[in-house]
Scaffold this motif. Structure first.
Motif, PDB file in Angstrom:
ATOM      1  N   UNK A 135      37.297  43.451  72.694  1.00 53.12           N
ATOM      2  CA  UNK A 135      36.741  42.804  73.888  1.00 53.12           C
ATOM      3  C   UNK A 135      36.884  43.727  75.100  1.00 53.12           C
ATOM      4  N   UNK A 136      35.843  43.821  75.931  1.00 51.04           N
ATOM      5  CA  UNK A 136      35.998  44.630  77.143  1.00 51.04           C
ATOM      6  C   UNK A 136      36.763  43.857  78.215  1.00 51.04           C
ATOM      7  N   UNK A 137      37.013  42.587  77.956  1.00 54.27           N
ATOM      8  CA  UNK A 137      37.741  41.777  78.929  1.00 54.27           C
ATOM      9  C   UNK A 137      39.226  41.666  78.564  1.00 54.27           C
ATOM     10  N   UNK A 183      36.363  24.425  74.752  1.00 55.10           N
ATOM     11  CA  UNK A 183      36.082  25.806  75.146  1.00 55.10           C
ATOM     12  C   UNK A 183      34.968  26.344  74.266  1.00 55.10           C
ATOM     13  N   UNK A 184      34.146  27.213  74.814  1.00 53.42           N
ATOM     14  CA  UNK A 184      33.083  27.805  73.986  1.00 53.42           C
ATOM     15  C   UNK A 184      33.215  29.329  73.984  1.00 53.42           C
ATOM     16  N   UNK A 185      33.018  29.889  72.820  1.00 53.73           N
ATOM     17  CA  UNK A 185      33.092  31.347  72.671  1.00 53.73           C
ATOM     18  C   UNK A 185      32.029  32.002  73.549  1.00 53.73           C
ATOM     19  N   UNK A 186      32.325  33.177  74.013  1.00 50.27           N
ATOM     20  CA  UNK A 186      31.465  33.849  74.992  1.00 50.27           C
ATOM     21  C   UNK A 186      30.131  34.355  74.434  1.00 50.27           C
ATOM     22  N   UNK A 187      29.761  33.912  73.223  1.00 51.90           N
ATOM     23  CA  UNK A 187      28.433  34.263  72.693  1.00 51.90           C
ATOM     24  C   UNK A 187      27.576  33.016  72.485  1.00 51.90           C
ATOM     25  N   UNK A 188      28.024  31.893  73.080  1.00 55.05           N
ATOM     26  CA  UNK A 188      27.295  30.627  72.935  1.00 55.05           C
ATOM     27  C   UNK A 188      26.710  30.267  74.304  1.00 55.05           C
ATOM     28  N   UNK A 189      25.403  30.056  74.339  1.00 55.90           N
ATOM     29  CA  UNK A 189      24.736  29.880  75.637  1.00 55.90           C
ATOM     30  C   UNK A 189      24.923  28.488  76.238  1.00 55.90           C
ATOM     31  N   UNK A 190      25.125  28.507  77.555  1.00 55.83           N
ATOM     32  CA  UNK A 190      25.247  27.276  78.335  1.00 55.83           C
ATOM     33  C   UNK A 190      24.523  27.582  79.645  1.00 55.83           C
ATOM     34  N   UNK A 191      23.385  26.954  79.830  1.00 55.63           N
ATOM     35  CA  UNK A 191      22.488  27.292  80.945  1.00 55.63           C
ATOM     36  C   UNK A 191      23.205  27.422  82.293  1.00 55.63           C
ATOM     37  N   UNK A 192      22.884  28.512  82.975  1.00 55.37           N
ATOM     38  CA  UNK A 192      23.450  28.727  84.306  1.00 55.37           C
ATOM     39  C   UNK A 192      24.839  29.340  84.291  1.00 55.37           C
ATOM     40  N   UNK A 193      25.376  29.569  83.089  1.00 53.36           N
ATOM     41  CA  UNK A 193      26.709  30.151  82.958  1.00 53.36           C
ATOM     42  C   UNK A 193      26.591  31.506  82.262  1.00 53.36           C
ATOM     43  N   UNK A 194      27.508  32.382  82.593  1.00 51.99           N
ATOM     44  CA  UNK A 194      27.494  33.694  81.959  1.00 51.99           C
ATOM     45  C   UNK A 194      27.782  33.601  80.453  1.00 51.99           C
ATOM     46  N   UNK A 195      27.184  34.490  79.699  1.00 51.29           N
ATOM     47  CA  UNK A 195      27.502  34.628  78.264  1.00 51.29           C
ATOM     48  C   UNK A 195      27.432  36.130  78.011  1.00 51.29           C
ATOM     49  N   UNK A 227      35.170  26.015  79.684  1.00 51.15           N
ATOM     50  CA  UNK A 227      35.149  27.453  79.974  1.00 51.15           C
ATOM     51  C   UNK A 227      34.718  28.252  78.766  1.00 51.15           C
ATOM     52  N   UNK A 228      34.584  29.569  78.987  1.00 51.71           N
ATOM     53  CA  UNK A 228      34.185  30.428  77.860  1.00 51.71           C
ATOM     54  C   UNK A 228      35.380  31.284  77.428  1.00 51.71           C
ATOM     55  N   UNK A 229      35.441  31.486  76.128  1.00 49.48           N
ATOM     56  CA  UNK A 229      36.642  32.121  75.572  1.00 49.48           C
ATOM     57  C   UNK A 229      36.380  33.562  75.140  1.00 49.48           C
ATOM     58  N   UNK A 230      37.451  34.319  75.152  1.00 51.81           N
ATOM     59  CA  UNK A 230      37.445  35.739  74.827  1.00 51.81           C
ATOM     60  C   UNK A 230      37.070  35.958  73.352  1.00 51.81           C
ATOM     61  N   UNK A 231      36.576  37.115  73.056  1.00 53.96           N
ATOM     62  CA  UNK A 231      36.153  37.410  71.679  1.00 53.96           C
ATOM     63  C   UNK A 231      36.060  38.926  71.485  1.00 53.96           C
ATOM     64  N   UNK A 241      31.630  39.423  75.636  1.00 56.70           N
ATOM     65  CA  UNK A 241      32.740  40.298  76.023  1.00 56.70           C
ATOM     66  C   UNK A 241      32.346  41.769  75.889  1.00 56.70           C
ATOM     67  N   UNK A 242      31.125  42.051  76.357  1.00 55.28           N
ATOM     68  CA  UNK A 242      30.581  43.410  76.289  1.00 55.28           C
ATOM     69  C   UNK A 242      30.065  43.818  77.664  1.00 55.28           C
ATOM     70  N   UNK A 243      30.171  45.105  77.956  1.00 51.89           N
ATOM     71  CA  UNK A 243      29.594  45.617  79.205  1.00 51.89           C
ATOM     72  C   UNK A 243      28.075  45.458  79.176  1.00 51.89           C
ATOM     73  N   UNK A 244      27.520  45.469  77.963  1.00 48.35           N
ATOM     74  CA  UNK A 244      26.068  45.381  77.809  1.00 48.35           C
ATOM     75  C   UNK A 244      25.499  44.113  78.444  1.00 48.35           C
ATOM     76  N   UNK A 245      26.259  43.015  78.350  1.00 52.91           N
ATOM     77  CA  UNK A 245      25.767  41.741  78.877  1.00 52.91           C
ATOM     78  C   UNK A 245      26.617  41.264  80.058  1.00 52.91           C
TER      79      UNK A 245
END
Lengths: 471, 92
Positions: A131-133, A72-84, A115-119, A87-91
């Motif tokens: 986290x906004x999620x 699993x990768x934290x939601x601030x680590x980029x993986x092309x074509x996937x959302x990052x 998958x990407x993990x919450x933070x 866990x902010x409304x900003x992004x």
């Protein structure tokens, strides 16, 4: 299954990577609704990767060292074509345009990105409540926080939804949640792992780290993702050892530093466990040596000034033009900026304000510059200590996992959760949290080892022996 | 002593709107935090010189890395180019 068992099963043909991936996808489906560790599961891509690994094996090609291991990768680590999204409304609508070096390395080693993990929003927090999620629930006790900011990664590993996950650690965000969830969390020394493709919070402290169920697994993943990267000028050009081959037979000859005064005023159960850990290390052959790092107690104020100042600069890019939410209703540039920066959550806004205030001409010298200078002295303190010892033992956190919402009335008390871990980021040290016992409520307690930059093998070895002895 | 006005000013410098309610919340929290920061005053830092905090022992070449492939890939992400520059959507 441990990572070593998965790799063995996949490379020997006992199991396929697809079977392993499907098993973990089923675990996520079953457990994630009550824990909220994953914010997105890459089911289709993960299965495609697993099938590609199986096809590689069928062709007789050599598989990578993480063959078929879902990560699993934290939601601030980029993986092309996937959302990052941090866990902010900003992004909320940001899709990575390129892949981070750490993910590239995992893929090259035949791991499966599941998958990407919450933070905590933008990695700012120690409880995963910003986290906004949605909040993450600690698998040990669902009413409690998993720690943060890599709370999703820690909870995912602790619940058995994934054998390993990546997090980032700016003030303890890998080690503290690892301690709260009863797993292993390792943050290498600054520069050991590339930050290319990791969304910046505080560039002089951010480091990618690994969360896993045991020290050997964490060491193997570290080995894969560490090393110099031309895309990150702060990454260090130094050979990466085979960490798992550096485990010694015992701890004879190893000097373990116990910092003077570190346990004063500490929660009695955590104090007792840390003392027991020291005793256990001695039984394993280590020599205990008292060390003095007198200024380390000032790490937390330094940490909050320096990282907030860096955050105020790093997060300046979210202005609706360069990055982030864009408000199309504004009439002029000033209101455009203000409206486009409105999606930041309360904690993120607070850190930006702290940092901006500390950098104003009136406060720069007494706040920012002072903190930077004290940071130099703290680093010197640790340097002196490491001239006498191989590793330093401390508690990971001053408390065990607290209840969700328990500290809402006093957010600054949350900052104390990083008391022992932020020293590592201020000093650029390598650090690892390893579970060692439980408190009277059955909640895990973590102890931490510190080591110098580029000597991660020392902390991994000490943690490996302590883990073995505590089973 | 941090005041509500300091919070509002920092918000303004950071180009963020800070509501009356938020400024009230932050004021108390920042006062407590900067009280903590005041403890640093007791430390003598007169002769301390700043270095690259974590990389002091690991000097590196300060040179630009050119990656034509990566540059081409990034340029391809823009819908349009004009005079060798990426053309982006108007915001105002």
């Amino acid at each position: 299954m441990t990572i070593f068992e998965i790799v063995k099963a996949v490379t020997s043909g006992e199991k396929t990577a697809e079977e392993i991936t499907r098993y973990y996808l089923a675990q996520i489906k079953e457990k994630n609704p009550s824990i909220n560790a994953f914010v997105e599961v890459f089911e289709k891509d993960a299965l495609a990767q697993a099938k590609a690994i199986d096809a590689k094996k069928a062709r007789g090609e050599k598989l990578g060292v993480l063959a078929g291991v879902p990560v699993g990768i934290k939601d601030n680590i980029l993986y092309e074509g996937h959302k990052a999204t941090c866990c902010s409304k900003m992004l909320a609508n940001y899709t990575a345009a390129y892949t981070s070096t750490v993910v590239e390395k995992l893929l090259a080693a035949d791991a499966v990105i599941i998958g990407r993990t919450n933070m905590d929003e933008f990695a700012m927090g120690s409880s995963n409540q910003t986290s906004v999620l949605g909040v993450v629930h600690n698998p040990v006790d669902l009413e409690r926080v998993p720690g943060g900011s890599s709370g999703g990664s820690a909870a995912a590993v602790a619940a058995g939804m994934v054998p390993a996950a990546l997090g980032t650690d700016t003030g303890g965000s890998v080690r503290q949640p690892a301690g709260f969830c009863g797993i292993v969390g390792v943050k290498p020394g600054y520069g050991r792992i590339s930050r290319y493709g990791v969304i910046a919070f505080a560039s002089s402290a951010d480091q990618v780290g690994v969360l896993a169920a045991n020290v050997a697994d964490a060491s193997l993943v570290m080995e894969v993702i560490a090393g110099k990267d031309a895309h990150d000028s702060t990454s260090i050009d130094s050979p990466v050892p085979h960490y798992t081959q550096q485990f010694t037979k015992d701890l004879k000859g190893v000097k373990v530093g116990l910092p003077k005064g570190f346990l004063d005023g500490l929660n009695p159960t955590i104090k007792k466990q840390t003392e027991l850990a020291a005793q256990k290390l001695q039984e394993l052959g280590a020599e205990l040596v008292e060390v003095d790092v007198p200024l380390a107690k000032y790490s937390a104020p330094c940490y909050y000034i320096i990282t907030s100042a860096e955050a105020s600069s790093n997060l300046g890019r979210y202005d609706g033009i360069r990055y982030g939410y864009s408000d199309q209703t504004a009439k002029d540039l000033k209101s455009y900026y203000e409206a486009s920066r409105a999606p930041f959550g309360l904690e993120v806004k607070k850190r930006i304000i702290i940092g901006t205030y500390a950098l104003t001409s009136e406060r720069y010298e007494e706040c920012f510059l002072k903190a930077m200078k004290v940071r130099e002295l703290i680093r010197e303190d640790f340097k002196k200590a490491f001239s006498k010892v191989d590793v330093i033992l401390t508690p990971t956190s001053p408390t065990t996992a607290f209840k969700i919402g328990e500290k809402d009335e006093n957010p600054l008390s949350l900052y104390l959760a990083d008391l022992y871990t932020c020293q590592g980021n201020i000093g650029g040290l390598a650090g690892i949290s390893v579970p060692f016992g439980k408190d009277e409520k059955g909640l895990p307690i973590g102890v931490q080892f510190y080591g110098p930059i580029l000597e991660e093998e020392k902390i991994l070895n000490a943690a490996y022996h302590l883990e073995k002895a505590s089973k | 002593m941090i005041t509500k006005q300091d919070v509002e000013l920092a918000g303004k410098l950071a180009r963020m709107t800070v509501s009356e309610q938020e400024a009230g919340i932050y004021e108390g929290q920042l006062r407590a935090l900067f009280g903590w920061v005041n403890d640093l005053k007791a430390i003598n830092t007169e002769d301390v010189k700043l270095t690259n905090v974590t990389l002091a022992a690991h000097t590196r070449q300060d040179k630009a890395v050119t990656d034509e492939q990566a540059a081409a890939k990034l340029r391809a992400m823009f819908a349009q180019e004009l005079n060798d520059q990426a053309k982006v959507k108007k915001v105002l």
